[in-house]
Scaffold this motif. Structure first.
Motif, mmCIF file in Angstrom:
data_model
loop_
_atom_site.group_PDB
_atom_site.id
_atom_site.type_symbol
_atom_site.label_atom_id
_atom_site.label_comp_id
_atom_site.label_asym_id
_atom_site.label_seq_id
_atom_site.Cartn_x
_atom_site.Cartn_y
_atom_site.Cartn_z
ATOM 1 N N ALA A 18 0.855 -1.200 0.000
ATOM 2 C CA ALA A 18 0.000 0.000 0.000
ATOM 3 C C ALA A 18 0.887 1.245 0.000
ATOM 4 O O ALA A 18 1.781 1.370 0.842
ATOM 5 C CB ALA A 18 -0.912 -0.002 1.218
ATOM 6 N N ASP A 36 -6.789 -1.910 -1.395
ATOM 7 C CA ASP A 36 -6.978 -1.699 -2.830
ATOM 8 C C ASP A 36 -8.316 -2.220 -3.328
ATOM 9 O O ASP A 36 -8.757 -1.848 -4.416
ATOM 10 C CB ASP A 36 -5.844 -2.352 -3.629
ATOM 11 C CG ASP A 36 -5.700 -3.842 -3.339
ATOM 12 O OD1 ASP A 36 -6.505 -4.377 -2.554
ATOM 13 O OD2 ASP A 36 -4.775 -4.474 -3.888
ATOM 14 N N ASP A 37 -8.993 -3.068 -2.527
ATOM 15 C CA ASP A 37 -10.266 -3.611 -3.003
ATOM 16 C C ASP A 37 -11.470 -2.856 -2.447
ATOM 17 O O ASP A 37 -12.275 -2.309 -3.197
ATOM 18 C CB ASP A 37 -10.375 -5.107 -2.714
ATOM 19 C CG ASP A 37 -10.078 -5.469 -1.264
ATOM 20 O OD1 ASP A 37 -9.798 -4.575 -0.446
ATOM 21 O OD2 ASP A 37 -10.139 -6.678 -0.939
ATOM 22 N N ARG A 39 -11.303 -0.138 -0.528
ATOM 23 C CA ARG A 39 -10.916 1.280 -0.421
ATOM 24 C C ARG A 39 -11.026 1.841 1.004
ATOM 25 O O ARG A 39 -10.955 3.052 1.219
ATOM 26 C CB ARG A 39 -11.741 2.169 -1.374
ATOM 27 C CG ARG A 39 -11.749 1.711 -2.812
ATOM 28 C CD ARG A 39 -10.348 1.568 -3.372
ATOM 29 N NE ARG A 39 -9.687 2.868 -3.533
ATOM 30 C CZ ARG A 39 -8.363 3.011 -3.677
ATOM 31 N NH1 ARG A 39 -7.577 1.956 -3.636
ATOM 32 N NH2 ARG A 39 -7.847 4.206 -3.829
#
Length: 248
Positions: A18, A36-37, A39
């Motif tokens: 990240a 990342d998925d 948020r």
């Protein structure tokens, strides 16, 4: 010399891939880290004036805010040096950690790990969670697991929901054996396979490696029931700590 803030950023980048996001022009040194998925944020690093944190002095202090779901732990930590109520975040669900050395780097990283899992999607929680132990049933009416482990120390098995690579499974062989016979390590998961009949449905396989055998009279169903409160083994299930210790 590398600052604790720099070490923390390096840790997050390496372990979770990240990168820091600087979302506010007015605060260029504020950095958010998110999944990342889904948020969701799991950490935010800031530099804040001491007096805004309720501390004496006017120097700027590096801090990190992390999510904390365990309210009892939160209350305990707030009694310790280096921990404050979440700055500019929900004070019931976030906690601030000072990055001035009052909390050692290892502990800061553990708090980041906990925050990451608290805010992660289910798929990501499974990927990053610590290994677990399970009891997994084997019905000899449909498959002779004893013959399989006599022939090889690694076999494919129906993958249970929630089981991931690195977990330990204790194979419970059903009637007429009715006992835990094997301790295995999960070596691989999500092996493509589909099978369905009126008794069984398989969507994926896992590869398990035999680590240990138990005598038939060691961990019988009667013992599991009377000593460990296990009254049924119909599907993969976790095990109590007392049984885990005994199986070792």
């Amino acid at each position: 010399m590398t600052s604790i803030r720099e070490e923390v950023v390096k840790y997050i980048k390496k372990k979770y891939k990240a990168s820091p996001e600087n979302l506010w022009r007015s605060y260029p040194d504020y950095a958010v880290f998110r999944h990342d998925d889904n948020r969701k944020w799991f950490a935010i690093i800031m530099d804040v004036d001491a007096d805004k944190l309720g501390l004496p002095g006017n120097e700027r202090i590096d801090i990190i805010d992390v999510k904390i779901d365990d309210l009892m732990l939160r209350d305990i930590l707030l009694q310790q040096e280096g921990y404050l109520s979440g700055y500019h975040m929900n004070k019931q669900k976030w906690i601030t950690i000072m990055l001035d050395g009052s909390v050692d780097l290892q502990q800061v990283c553990r708090m980041i790990d906990a925050s990451f899992l608290d805010t992660a999607s289910k798929k990501k929680k499974d990927k990053f969670r610590q290994p677990k132990e399970w009891i997994v049933p084997a019905n000899p009416k449909y498959y002779d697991i004893e013959a399989a482990f006599d022939a090889a120390d690694e076999i494919d098995w129906k993958q249970g929901a929630g089981i991931i690579k690195g977990d330990t499974v204790f194979m419970y062989v059903g009637a007429p054996v009715s006992a835990i016979l094997y301790k295995c390590k999960v070596r691989e998961v999500d092996i493509p396979y589909y099978y369905e009949d009126k008794n069984l449905k398989i969507n994926a396989l896992m590869k398990i490696k035999l680590l240990k055998r138990y005598k038939r009279d060691a961990f019988t169903f009667e013992r599991l029931k009377s000593e460990y409160g296990i009254y049924a083994v119909r599907g993969p299930r976790g095990i109590p700590n007392s049984l885990s210790a005994a199986l070792k």
